[in-house]
Design a protein around this motif. Structure first.
Motif, mmCIF file in Angstrom:
data_model
loop_
_atom_site.group_PDB
_atom_site.id
_atom_site.type_symbol
_atom_site.label_atom_id
_atom_site.label_comp_id
_atom_site.label_asym_id
_atom_site.label_seq_id
_atom_site.Cartn_x
_atom_site.Cartn_y
_atom_site.Cartn_z
ATOM 1 N N GLN A 144 0.934 -1.172 0.100
ATOM 2 C CA GLN A 144 -0.105 0.104 -0.220
ATOM 3 C C GLN A 144 0.997 1.174 0.157
ATOM 4 O OE1 GLN A 144 -3.978 0.470 2.448
ATOM 5 N NE2 GLN A 144 -2.274 1.810 3.628
ATOM 6 N N HIS A 160 -0.093 10.064 -11.344
ATOM 7 C CA HIS A 160 -0.703 8.257 -10.960
ATOM 8 C C HIS A 160 1.171 7.630 -10.078
ATOM 9 C CE1 HIS A 160 0.332 8.922 -14.922
ATOM 10 N NE2 HIS A 160 1.604 8.631 -14.592
ATOM 11 N N ILE A 168 -0.782 2.063 -10.471
ATOM 12 C CA ILE A 168 -0.820 1.844 -9.473
ATOM 13 C C ILE A 168 -2.436 2.036 -8.734
ATOM 14 C CG2 ILE A 168 -1.078 1.665 -6.982
ATOM 15 C CD1 ILE A 168 1.933 0.915 -7.660
ATOM 16 N N MET A 169 -2.476 3.470 -8.994
ATOM 17 C CA MET A 169 -3.335 4.463 -9.010
ATOM 18 C C MET A 169 -2.986 5.953 -9.603
ATOM 19 S SD MET A 169 -3.682 7.619 -6.971
ATOM 20 C CE MET A 169 -2.495 7.537 -5.707
ATOM 21 N N THR A 171 -5.068 10.090 -9.991
ATOM 22 C CA THR A 171 -6.437 10.606 -9.337
ATOM 23 C C THR A 171 -5.737 12.273 -9.619
ATOM 24 O OG1 THR A 171 -6.723 11.305 -7.256
ATOM 25 C CG2 THR A 171 -4.598 10.729 -7.433
ATOM 26 N N GLY A 188 -2.436 4.067 -2.648
ATOM 27 C CA GLY A 188 -3.212 3.344 -3.838
ATOM 28 C C GLY A 188 -2.588 1.829 -3.126
ATOM 29 N N THR A 189 -2.601 0.911 -3.542
ATOM 30 C CA THR A 189 -2.863 -0.500 -3.272
ATOM 31 C C THR A 189 -2.313 -1.830 -4.495
ATOM 32 O OG1 THR A 189 -4.120 -0.396 -1.405
ATOM 33 C CG2 THR A 189 -3.096 -3.217 -1.713
#
Length: 232
Positions: A144, A160, A168-169, A171, A188-189
């Motif tokens: 995480q 990101h 991974i994530m 936003t 993000g996980t």
């Protein structure tokens, strides 16, 4: 010269002695025969006992061999169980892997920039490199990651958290607090292999300097991560 009566007496005595000797001889033969029969019977009994003992010994030996085989099998099962318990114990213990870095090297952000946080607050597992802004996972597992950015007044940024092979994530952070700055956080996980590099990369942002508020004594721009669990 002996008289006729004396001769007759001697003859009778002689016959009696011969008869007694013969009877004694017959008795001796009968006694020897009986002793021989007893010895033969005893020998037969001894042979039977020897055979019985031999069979009993064979049975005991077989039982001992079977018991030893069962004991060896139990020892093998015990050793296998110990190894299994040790493996379960090793798998149940999650190694401590975590880091947190702060202090951005650049307050501005252009598309495709990699954000570099130059100060390591802690790094258990020695995975973060301040010069590159990259974190390298020491083991395979579920991770995480958290990014916190101190956004300047009225600025915005798409970015990101990513590795070489995956995003991974994604936003966007936007400061809409008027004259006040504010921190925003994204988490993000991901499931990652060992030796995977992870970093934060800007995608698109507003223009101008001091996009990220740099005064670290008020709030941190930071990048952190933690291993949640390992994967075998």
């Amino acid at each position: 010269m002996y008289s006729r009566s004396a001769c007759l007496f001697l003859a009778v005595v002689g016959l009696f002695c011969l008869s007694s000797a013969a009877d004694q001889f017959v008795c001796n033969i009968s006694y020897d025969d009986k002793m021989m029969e007893k010895m033969i019977a005893t020998q037969v009994k001894v042979e039977h006992m020897v055979k019985a003992f031999s069979k009993a010994e064979d049975r005991v030996t077989t039982m001992l061999d079977n018991f030893k085989q069962m004991l060896d099998q139990q020892n093998e099962k015990h050793d296998a169980l110990k190894r299994e318990i040790a493996d379960l114990k090793d798998n149940a213990i999650v190694p401590t892997v975590a880091f947190l870095a702060y202090n951005l090297n650049d307050a501005s952000a252009e598309e495709g920039d990699r954000l570099r946080f130059t100060v390591k607050h802690f790094d258990v597992g020695s995975g973060y490199e301040p010069l590159t802004g990259m974190y390298t996972t020491p083991v395979s597992g579920v991770y995480q990651f958290t990014v916190q950015l101190y956004i300047a007044n009225g600025q915005w940024c798409f970015f990101h958290i990513r590795s070489k092979d995956k995003i991974i994530m994604k936003t966007v952070f936007y400061d809409d607090a008027g004259s006040h700055y504010g921190t925003q956080t994204a988490v993000g996980t991901a499931v990652l292999d060992a030796n995977t590099k992870v970093w934060i990369e800007t995608e698109k942002s507003s223009s101008g300097n001091d996009f990220f508020f740099p005064h670290q004594h008020r709030a941190w721009n930071s990048f952190s991560g933690v291993l949640i669990n390992t994967i075998n």
